[in-house]
Enzyme design. Structure first.
Site, PDB file in Angstrom:
ATOM      1  N   LYS A  69      65.422  35.907  43.289  1.00 34.72           N
ATOM      2  CA  LYS A  69      64.214  36.347  43.988  1.00 34.72           C
ATOM      3  C   LYS A  69      63.781  35.373  45.095  1.00 34.72           C
ATOM      4  CE  LYS A  69      62.578  40.132  41.658  1.00 34.72           C
ATOM      5  NZ  LYS A  69      63.322  40.120  40.436  1.00 34.72           N
ATOM      6  N   SER A  94      54.394  39.435  37.120  1.00 30.61           N
ATOM      7  CA  SER A  94      54.264  38.455  36.042  1.00 30.61           C
ATOM      8  C   SER A  94      55.576  37.695  35.926  1.00 30.61           C
ATOM      9  CB  SER A  94      53.948  39.161  34.726  1.00 30.61           C
ATOM     10  OG  SER A  94      54.868  40.204  34.521  1.00 30.61           O
ATOM     11  N   GLN A  99      56.840  33.707  41.020  1.00 29.79           N
ATOM     12  CA  GLN A  99      57.214  32.295  41.140  1.00 29.79           C
ATOM     13  C   GLN A  99      57.959  32.034  42.440  1.00 29.79           C
ATOM     14  OE1 GLN A  99      58.776  30.353  37.499  1.00 29.79           O
ATOM     15  NE2 GLN A  99      58.139  32.210  36.444  1.00 29.79           N
ATOM     16  N   GLY A 195      66.600  46.749  38.832  1.00 33.74           N
ATOM     17  CA  GLY A 195      65.227  46.970  38.386  1.00 33.74           C
ATOM     18  C   GLY A 195      64.663  47.974  39.391  1.00 33.74           C
ATOM     19  N   GLY A 197      65.751  47.796  42.458  1.00 34.83           N
ATOM     20  CA  GLY A 197      66.889  48.053  43.326  1.00 34.83           C
ATOM     21  C   GLY A 197      67.020  47.176  44.555  1.00 34.83           C
ATOM     22  N   GLU A 220      71.673  49.035  34.463  1.00 38.18           N
ATOM     23  CA  GLU A 220      70.295  48.917  33.985  1.00 38.18           C
ATOM     24  C   GLU A 220      70.243  49.113  32.474  1.00 38.18           C
ATOM     25  OE1 GLU A 220      67.675  51.819  35.762  1.00 38.18           O
ATOM     26  OE2 GLU A 220      69.034  53.450  35.276  1.00 38.18           O
ATOM     27  N   GLY A 224      65.775  52.266  29.796  1.00 37.39           N
ATOM     28  CA  GLY A 224      65.031  52.511  31.034  1.00 37.39           C
ATOM     29  C   GLY A 224      65.964  52.920  32.140  1.00 37.39           C
ATOM     30  N   ASP A 226      65.975  54.949  34.624  1.00 38.90           N
ATOM     31  CA  ASP A 226      65.412  55.728  35.745  1.00 38.90           C
ATOM     32  C   ASP A 226      66.301  55.696  36.981  1.00 38.90           C
ATOM     33  OD1 ASP A 226      64.282  52.913  35.729  1.00 38.90           O
ATOM     34  OD2 ASP A 226      63.784  53.553  37.762  1.00 38.90           O
ATOM     35  N   SER A 320      71.693  37.374  37.546  1.00 43.08           N
ATOM     36  CA  SER A 320      70.515  37.399  38.418  1.00 43.08           C
ATOM     37  C   SER A 320      69.494  36.298  38.151  1.00 43.08           C
ATOM     38  CB  SER A 320      69.842  38.770  38.341  1.00 43.08           C
ATOM     39  OG  SER A 320      69.484  39.070  37.015  1.00 43.08           O
TER      40      SER A 320
HETATM   41  C1  LIG Z   1      63.739  41.030  39.643  1.00 40.63           C
HETATM   42  C2  LIG Z   1      64.901  40.803  38.791  1.00 40.63           C
HETATM   43  C3  LIG Z   1      65.884  41.791  38.605  1.00 40.63           C
HETATM   44  C4  LIG Z   1      65.773  43.166  39.222  1.00 40.63           C
HETATM   45  O1  LIG Z   1      65.837  43.100  40.620  1.00 40.63           O
HETATM   46  P1  LIG Z   1      65.469  44.342  41.550  1.00 40.63           P
HETATM   47  O2  LIG Z   1      65.641  43.871  42.929  1.00 40.63           O
HETATM   48  O3  LIG Z   1      64.050  44.733  41.222  1.00 40.63           O
HETATM   49  O4  LIG Z   1      66.381  45.442  41.163  1.00 40.63           O
HETATM   50  C5  LIG Z   1      66.980  41.474  37.840  1.00 40.63           C
HETATM   51  N1  LIG Z   1      67.130  40.260  37.269  1.00 40.63           N
HETATM   52  C6  LIG Z   1      66.211  39.288  37.416  1.00 40.63           C
HETATM   53  C7  LIG Z   1      66.444  37.983  36.758  1.00 40.63           C
HETATM   54  C8  LIG Z   1      65.079  39.517  38.196  1.00 40.63           C
HETATM   55  O5  LIG Z   1      64.163  38.548  38.344  1.00 40.63           O
END
Ligand SMILES: *Cc1c(COP(=O)(O)O)cnc(C)c1O
Length: 335
Positions: A69, A94, A99, A195, A197, A220, A224, A226, A320
């Site tokens: 992120k 959250s 962060q 999540g 995307g 996913e 969930g 979706d 991720s």
């Molecule tokens: C936010 C997040 C996701 C999902 O990412 P999207 O861009 O919303 O699909 C997956 N893994 C981690 C660790 C995240 O922080």
């Protein structure tokens, strides 16, 4: 196959969704260079033997703030006008996006306001404050965080940066896959968690440009699905908040910008169970000696549990993030 991406020079009509392109990913990579970590690519003989393929794990659990992120957050803040930078940004989350915004804001000298639920884990609130974010708490059973965000942004002139449905965020997230393919070469397959995307859309832009024959799959949680429903029906499906340990993928619908990109460029969306995520978390600890949060295990779980055949394939896997409370991790591993 091509994504309908209106050129930036064209006036946007209300019906047009302006989408990022690979050029935006390249520009984002330049902006975050030196600020974001160029995370390592890990391999594992055990993983290769278990799947019959050659797996390349892009370890974003080692990214600043512990998740990918940071890439999108840093890029979005770097794109603000000098005036907007002075006023600051607001984000609601959250989790890792909050962060990342606080941290990226601190590094660029931009004030940040993070709207978090009153019952958010104390550790996350403390981490966000530690990065210099001003935390505004709300009651998630009684108050609407988006309304609070809008009010704050109007009153204080703050720019709202959403967690995934934003061109600069998507472009920033795509830089992880750009680095991966530049480092290991073309791939046959790329597995990415979904999540909202943002990561999948950005990854798909980078992958199509750098490794055009690579087949891209989103992954996913089973509870969930979706994104899978949306992908297969062709329009965005909304679901109730799913019960899954993958808290970063508890989103209830994908974005207006992320969806058209994934629909055009991905092969399919796969799902894995919470039990498969726990097994994968254990695999990472035991075999690869790394801590990965449940959501960060989604893509690897699909490969390790044969949701898609990896035999004789070069497979990219995005890990991720690694933000899991040590006690929660111990509980998963003991269970
Ligand atoms: C936010 C997040 C996701 C999902 O990412 P999207 O861009 O919303 O699909 C997956 N893994 C981690 C660790 C995240 O922080």
């Amino acid at each position: 196959m091509s994504v309908q991406t209106p050129q930036n020079s064209e006036p946007a009509s209300p019906a047009t969704v302006s989408l990022p392109t690979y050029e935006d990913v390249v520009a984002a990579a330049q902006r975050i260079d030196g600020a974001a970590h160029r995370t390592p690519v890990l391999t594992s003989r055990t993983a290769d033997e278990r799947t019959g393929g050659r797996l390349f794990f892009k370890a974003e659990n080692f990214q600043r703030g512990g998740a990918f992120k940071f890439r999108g957050a840093y890029n979005a803040i770097a794109r603000l006008s000098p005036d907007a930078r002075k006023r600051g940004v607001v984000a609601f989350s959250s989790g890792n996006h909050a962060q990342a915004i606080a941290y990226a804001g601190q590094l660029q000298g931009v004030p940040t306001v993070i709207i978090m639920p009153q019952d958010a884990p104390a550790m996350k609130v403390a981490a966000t404050k530690g990065y210099g974010g001003e935390v505004v708490l709300y009651d998630r059973y009684k108050e609407d965080r988006e309304a609070i965000g809008r009010k704050l942004s109007q009153e204080r002139g703050l720019t709202l940066i959403p967690p995934y449905d934003h061109e600069d965020v998507i472009a920033g997230q795509g830089t992880a896959t750009k680095e991966l393919i530049e480092e290991v070469g073309p791939l046959d397959m790329l597995l990415v968690c979904v999540g909202g995307g943002g990561l999948l859309a950005g990854s798909a832009l980078a992958s199509k440009a750098l490794s055009p024959d690579c087949r891209i799959y989103g992954v996913e949680p089973e509870a969930g699905n979706d994104a899978q429903q949306s992908f297969r029906t062709g329009s965005i499906v909304r679901i109730p908040v799913p019960a899954t340990i993958a808290d970063g993928a508890q989103t209830t619908y994908v974005g207006n910008k992320t969806f058209p990109i994934m629909r055009a460029l991905a092969e399919d969306i796969l799902t894995v169970s919470d039990a498969q995520l726990v097994d994968t978390m254990r695999f990472f600890v035991e075999r690869m000696k790394i801590v990965v949060e449940p959501t960060g295990c989604l893509a690897a779980a699909a490969a390790l549990h044969g949701m898609v055949p990896c035999k004789d394939k070069r497979v990219g896997i995005i890990i991720s993030g690694g933000n899991v409370d040590p006690r929660a991790l111990a509980g998963f591993l003991a269970g």
